[in-house]
Motif scaffolding. Structure first.
Motif, short mmCIF file in Angstrom:
data_model
loop_
_atom_site.label_atom_id
_atom_site.label_comp_id
_atom_site.label_asym_id
_atom_site.label_seq_id
_atom_site.Cartn_x
_atom_site.Cartn_y
_atom_site.Cartn_z
N ILE A 1 88.40 102.73 68.79
CA ILE A 1 87.08 103.26 69.12
C ILE A 1 86.06 102.47 68.30
O ILE A 1 86.04 102.53 67.08
CB ILE A 1 86.98 104.77 68.78
N LYS A 2 85.26 101.70 68.99
CA LYS A 2 84.29 100.82 68.34
C LYS A 2 83.06 101.62 67.89
O LYS A 2 82.55 102.43 68.64
CB LYS A 2 83.82 99.71 69.29
N PRO A 3 82.60 101.37 66.66
CA PRO A 3 81.36 102.04 66.23
C PRO A 3 80.17 101.52 67.05
O PRO A 3 80.15 100.35 67.43
CB PRO A 3 81.24 101.66 64.75
N ALA A 4 79.23 102.39 67.31
CA ALA A 4 78.05 102.02 68.10
C ALA A 4 77.03 101.33 67.19
O ALA A 4 76.12 101.95 66.66
CB ALA A 4 77.44 103.26 68.74
N LEU A 5 77.22 100.03 67.02
CA LEU A 5 76.30 99.25 66.18
C LEU A 5 75.16 98.71 67.04
O LEU A 5 75.34 98.43 68.23
CB LEU A 5 77.05 98.10 65.51
N PHE A 6 74.01 98.56 66.42
CA PHE A 6 72.81 98.12 67.11
C PHE A 6 72.21 96.95 66.35
O PHE A 6 72.12 96.98 65.12
CB PHE A 6 71.80 99.28 67.17
N ALA A 7 71.81 95.91 67.05
CA ALA A 7 71.17 94.75 66.41
C ALA A 7 69.73 95.08 66.04
O ALA A 7 68.90 95.29 66.93
CB ALA A 7 71.21 93.55 67.35
N PRO A 8 69.41 95.13 64.74
CA PRO A 8 68.03 95.46 64.35
C PRO A 8 67.06 94.32 64.60
O PRO A 8 65.86 94.51 64.62
CB PRO A 8 68.16 95.75 62.85
N SER A 9 67.61 93.11 64.80
CA SER A 9 66.78 91.94 65.12
C SER A 9 67.70 90.88 65.73
O SER A 9 68.92 90.99 65.67
CB SER A 9 66.10 91.38 63.87
N TYR B 1 73.44 99.51 61.45
CA TYR B 1 72.38 100.05 62.29
C TYR B 1 73.00 100.64 63.54
O TYR B 1 73.89 100.07 64.15
CB TYR B 1 71.38 98.94 62.67
N THR B 2 72.53 101.82 63.92
CA THR B 2 72.95 102.47 65.14
C THR B 2 71.68 102.93 65.85
O THR B 2 70.60 102.92 65.27
CB THR B 2 73.94 103.62 64.86
N ALA B 3 71.82 103.33 67.11
CA ALA B 3 70.61 103.62 67.89
C ALA B 3 70.82 104.72 68.91
O ALA B 3 71.94 104.99 69.34
CB ALA B 3 70.16 102.35 68.61
N ASN B 4 69.70 105.32 69.27
CA ASN B 4 69.63 106.19 70.41
C ASN B 4 68.85 105.40 71.45
O ASN B 4 67.63 105.28 71.37
CB ASN B 4 68.91 107.50 70.07
N TYR C 1 66.22 103.20 66.44
CA TYR C 1 67.42 102.87 65.69
C TYR C 1 67.21 103.25 64.24
O TYR C 1 66.08 103.42 63.78
CB TYR C 1 67.80 101.39 65.85
N TRP C 2 68.30 103.43 63.53
CA TRP C 2 68.20 103.80 62.12
C TRP C 2 69.35 103.18 61.36
O TRP C 2 70.36 102.77 61.92
CB TRP C 2 68.16 105.32 61.95
N LYS C 3 69.14 103.14 60.05
CA LYS C 3 70.11 102.55 59.14
C LYS C 3 71.10 103.60 58.67
O LYS C 3 70.70 104.73 58.35
CB LYS C 3 69.37 101.95 57.94
N VAL C 4 72.38 103.23 58.64
CA VAL C 4 73.43 104.08 58.08
C VAL C 4 74.24 103.23 57.10
O VAL C 4 74.13 102.01 57.09
CB VAL C 4 74.34 104.66 59.19
N GLY C 5 75.03 103.88 56.29
CA GLY C 5 75.75 103.15 55.24
C GLY C 5 77.23 102.96 55.51
O GLY C 5 77.71 103.05 56.64
N MET C 6 77.95 102.73 54.44
CA MET C 6 79.37 102.45 54.48
C MET C 6 80.16 103.57 55.16
O MET C 6 81.14 103.31 55.87
CB MET C 6 79.87 102.26 53.04
#
Length: 182
Positions: free
Chosen positions: A32-40, A66-69, A75-80
């Motif tokens: 299951i891949k984490p939903a990562l989002f490109a912030p730039s 970074y993940t997003a709706n 999008y917002w920043k999340v950690g480890m």
């Protein structure tokens, strides 16, 4: 593709930028891949990692993801914890390959990935997260050898657009010392 922002690696207490993504193999193998989002466009992978070598072993010690709706276009920043819940550092047992640590001035900027060439590249070789070797490449000398093989002093005199002003000046000094150009 845009040149990508580098991650950080700490070696002997000193921080370096690295043109490698050791976490990519781990993420690629997740069911299951984490939903990562490109912030730039400079971070298509959607995260920035901080790595450290301790006792010849590679650890991920910080992760900014970074993940997003997408419906709300936010999008917002999340950690480890987003990828490694309840862990403050992770031994990179999954990583086998090279980490490239570019150093010095940029000799040739390439607007894509980690393709820009720097004065020196340090390569660290890992097997299952364990450091097993290292080597360095002086790209100024390698570029000088290439130019000599492709036309020598005439290539330097012509100042081809493919080499930066910084590299051109350094190569010209090398050739002057050897008496190959005036």
């Amino acid at each position: 593709m845009t040149a990508q922002a580098m991650e950080t690696i700490i070696i002997g207490g000193k921080e370096y930028s690295m043109a490698s993504e050791p976490l990519a193999d781990y993420l690629a193998n997740l069911k299951i891949k984490p939903a990562l989002f490109a912030p730039s466009t400079a971070c298509w992978r959607g995260y920035y990692g901080t790595w450290e070598i301790k006792n010849k072993m590679l650890y991920l010690i910080d992760l900014e993801c970074y993940t997003a709706n997408k419906e709300e276009r936010k999008y917002w920043k999340v950690g480890m914890d987003f990828i490694f819940p309840n862990q403050t550092e992770v031994f990179a047992h999954w990583f086998s390959g090279e980490i490239r640590i570019p150093q010095g001035d940029i000799l040739n900027y390439v607007h894509g990935g980690y393709l820009s060439k720097y004065e020196v590249d340090i390569f660290l070789e890992f097997q299952n997260g364990h450091l097993i070797g290292k080597r360095g490449v002086n790209n100024i000398i390698e570029e000088a050898k290439r130019i000599i093989n492709e036309g020598g002093k005439s290539a330097i005199k012509a100042e081809p657009e493919s080499i930066s002003k910084s590299l051109f000046a350094k190569l010209k000094r090398i050739f002057k010392k050897k008496g190959n150009i005036k």
